[in-house]
Structure formats: C-alpha cells, structure tokens
Scaffold this active site. Structure first.
Site, PDB file in Angstrom:
ATOM      1  N   LYS A 135       0.819  -1.217   0.000  1.00 17.17           N
ATOM      2  CA  LYS A 135       0.000   0.000   0.000  1.00 17.17           C
ATOM      3  C   LYS A 135       0.861   1.280   0.000  1.00 17.17           C
ATOM      4  CE  LYS A 135      -3.909  -2.285   2.320  1.00 17.17           C
ATOM      5  NZ  LYS A 135      -4.933  -2.169   3.405  1.00 17.17           N
ATOM      6  N   TYR A 158     -12.573  -2.063  -3.348  1.00 13.04           N
ATOM      7  CA  TYR A 158     -13.057  -2.077  -1.958  1.00 13.04           C
ATOM      8  C   TYR A 158     -14.575  -1.950  -1.865  1.00 13.04           C
ATOM      9  CZ  TYR A 158      -8.397  -2.078   0.107  1.00 13.04           C
ATOM     10  OH  TYR A 158      -7.130  -2.433   0.518  1.00 13.04           O
ATOM     11  N   ASN A 209      -1.954   0.290   6.775  1.00 16.28           N
ATOM     12  CA  ASN A 209      -1.416  -0.960   7.312  1.00 16.28           C
ATOM     13  C   ASN A 209      -0.571  -1.742   6.305  1.00 16.28           C
ATOM     14  OD1 ASN A 209      -3.507  -1.863   5.775  1.00 16.28           O
ATOM     15  ND2 ASN A 209      -4.607  -2.889   7.428  1.00 16.28           N
ATOM     16  N   HIS A 233      -2.207  -5.478   1.618  1.00 18.12           N
ATOM     17  CA  HIS A 233      -3.488  -6.175   1.456  1.00 18.12           C
ATOM     18  C   HIS A 233      -3.212  -7.601   1.026  1.00 18.12           C
ATOM     19  CE1 HIS A 233      -7.369  -7.462  -0.124  1.00 18.12           C
ATOM     20  NE2 HIS A 233      -6.688  -7.898  -1.166  1.00 18.12           N
ATOM     21  N   GLU A 253      -9.714 -10.770  -7.586  1.00 14.75           N
ATOM     22  CA  GLU A 253      -8.801  -9.640  -7.415  1.00 14.75           C
ATOM     23  C   GLU A 253      -7.633  -9.721  -8.396  1.00 14.75           C
ATOM     24  OE1 GLU A 253      -9.882  -9.135  -2.657  1.00 14.75           O
ATOM     25  OE2 GLU A 253      -7.840  -9.674  -3.219  1.00 14.75           O
TER      26      GLU A 253
HETATM   27  P1  ATP Z   1      -7.049  -6.012   3.513  1.00 11.19           P
HETATM   28  O1  ATP Z   1      -8.431  -6.241   2.931  1.00 11.19           O
HETATM   29  O2  ATP Z   1      -6.472  -4.662   3.134  1.00 11.19           O
HETATM   30  O3  ATP Z   1      -6.130  -7.151   3.274  1.00 11.19           O
HETATM   31  P2  ATP Z   1      -8.030  -6.868   6.064  1.00 11.19           P
HETATM   32  O4  ATP Z   1      -8.693  -7.951   5.311  1.00 11.19           O
HETATM   33  O5  ATP Z   1      -7.115  -7.241   7.194  1.00 11.19           O
HETATM   34  O6  ATP Z   1      -7.188  -5.937   5.103  1.00 11.19           O
HETATM   35  P3  ATP Z   1     -10.568  -5.472   6.044  1.00 11.19           P
HETATM   36  O7  ATP Z   1     -11.528  -5.626   7.156  1.00 11.19           O
HETATM   37  O8  ATP Z   1     -10.819  -6.187   4.763  1.00 11.19           O
HETATM   38  O9  ATP Z   1      -9.113  -5.861   6.634  1.00 11.19           O
HETATM   39  O10 ATP Z   1     -10.394  -3.921   5.765  1.00 11.19           O
HETATM   40  C1  ATP Z   1      -9.831  -3.479   4.545  1.00 11.19           C
HETATM   41  C2  ATP Z   1      -8.927  -2.320   4.812  1.00 11.19           C
HETATM   42  O11 ATP Z   1      -9.698  -1.212   5.257  1.00 11.19           O
HETATM   43  C3  ATP Z   1      -7.888  -2.529   5.909  1.00 11.19           C
HETATM   44  O12 ATP Z   1      -6.733  -3.172   5.486  1.00 11.19           O
HETATM   45  C4  ATP Z   1      -7.584  -1.107   6.310  1.00 11.19           C
HETATM   46  O13 ATP Z   1      -6.671  -0.500   5.404  1.00 11.19           O
HETATM   47  C5  ATP Z   1      -8.945  -0.445   6.185  1.00 11.19           C
HETATM   48  N1  ATP Z   1      -9.623  -0.452   7.474  1.00 11.19           N
HETATM   49  C6  ATP Z   1     -10.196  -1.496   8.101  1.00 11.19           C
HETATM   50  N2  ATP Z   1     -10.723  -1.152   9.286  1.00 11.19           N
HETATM   51  C7  ATP Z   1     -10.467   0.172   9.419  1.00 11.19           C
HETATM   52  C8  ATP Z   1     -10.768   1.144  10.419  1.00 11.19           C
HETATM   53  N3  ATP Z   1     -11.405   0.831  11.528  1.00 11.19           N
HETATM   54  N4  ATP Z   1     -10.344   2.419  10.192  1.00 11.19           N
HETATM   55  C9  ATP Z   1      -9.696   2.761   9.068  1.00 11.19           C
HETATM   56  N5  ATP Z   1      -9.401   1.890   8.078  1.00 11.19           N
HETATM   57  C10 ATP Z   1      -9.772   0.626   8.252  1.00 11.19           C
HETATM   58 MG    MG Z   2      -9.876  -7.628   3.543  1.00  7.08          MG
END
Ligand code: ATP
Ligand code: MG
Length: 137
Positions: A9, A49, A112, A115, A126
């Site tokens: 990211k 997303y 973070n 992804h 994807e």
């Molecule tokens: P990713 O889909 O990016 O691999 P993930 O599966 O661990 O991460 P998801 O729940 O799918 O987490 O959320 C997608 C992304 O949205 C997260 O990686 C993060 O960048 C963002 N995100 C998730 N929760 C929050 C939050 N509470 N506040 C801000 N951003 C968030």
């Molecule tokens: Mg996810």
C-alpha cells in the site's frame, strides 16, 4: 499450490519498504509470480473495496489507496491465501503478531502496509482485476 493477490500500500511504497516486504514474503516460502507498480485510479480503488462501501472508513480508504503508488502482486505457494494472511498479521498492527509485515511496518489500522485476499474465490477475482494470465509467470 495456490495463488493469492497482494498489494503493497501507499504508506509502504512512500517509506521505500517494497524490498523489505518482499523479503518477508519470500522468506515465508511464497513466490512472487507477478508484480507491477501502479497508481490506482479512483474508480479502481472504489471497485476493489466495494465490499466495504457501507463502512464508515470507505471514503478515507479509497483516498488513501489512491494517494500514492502501490505495488500489486500475485503470490504463489502452498495454501497461499491463508499463508499470506498469517505473514501480513492482524489488520490493526497493535494486534499483529511479532515478525508479521504489519507488526514490523504498518503505521495504524488504516495505513497498514499490505493487502491480501481473504479467500480463494476473492483471490481469483482480485488477480483478474489487475493482471492478465500472460503477466503471471
Ligand atoms: P485487507 O483487505 O487490506 O487485506 P483486512 O482484510 O485485514 O485488510 P478489512 O476488514 O478487509 O481488513 O479492511 C480493509 C482495509 O480497510 C484494511 O486493510 C484497512 O486498510 C482499512 N480499514 C479497516 N478497518 C479500518 C478502520 N477501523 N479504520 C480505518 N481503516 C480501516
Ligand atoms: Mg480484507
């Protein structure tokens, strides 16, 4: 063997961490079989997303993912989807296990660093959003 989709990211590309993250991926036994550095368009990020479109952080997330270059990747290996989720660590770096990418490098729950697909079906969808079959070698 299995394939999963990964994104390094903008927070990570900005801090010049692509190589360090790729080293963690390769040391975990995953092979990078496709990779390109791109700038995601607003439309691409919104589509990618879409499942989170009702969540309060959706706008912020799309803005973040388009704020700088990302590196999109296809990773291959045994149980690649689950394995990469392990290697990434928990979404919130404060909850991520030691040695995981997010523990090592993530700024916070939003920024973070990586992804990874959460299922094999999503991995296929994807990968197809960013790569043609011929680009995966
Ligand atoms: P990713 O889909 O990016 O691999 P993930 O599966 O661990 O991460 P998801 O729940 O799918 O987490 O959320 C997608 C992304 O949205 C997260 O990686 C993060 O960048 C963002 N995100 C998730 N929760 C929050 C939050 N509470 N506040 C801000 N951003 C968030
Ligand atoms: Mg996810």
């Amino acid at each position: 063997t299995e394939r999963t989709f990964s994104i390094i990211k903008p927070d990570a590309t900005k801090r010049n961490l692509t190589g360090k993250i790729n080293a963690v991926i390769e040391d975990a036994g995953l092979r990078i079989v496709a990779q390109k550095r791109i700038r995601m368009s607003d439309a691409q990020a919104k589509k990618f997303y879409e499942v989170h479109s009702e969540r309060p952080f959706y706008g912020e997330l799309v803005e973040f993912m388009t704020s700088g270059p990302v590196v999109v990747q296809v990773l291959e290996g045994d149980n690649a989807v689950a394995r990469y989720r392990e290697v990434m660590g928990a979404t919130n770096p404060e909850q991520a296990a030691p040695g995981t990418i997010r523990k090592l490098y993530a700024n916070n729950v939003g920024e973070n660093s990586v992804h990874g697909s959460d299922s094999l079906d999503n991995a296929k969808l994807e990968i197809a959003q960013f790569f043609t079959d011929a680009e995966i070698v």
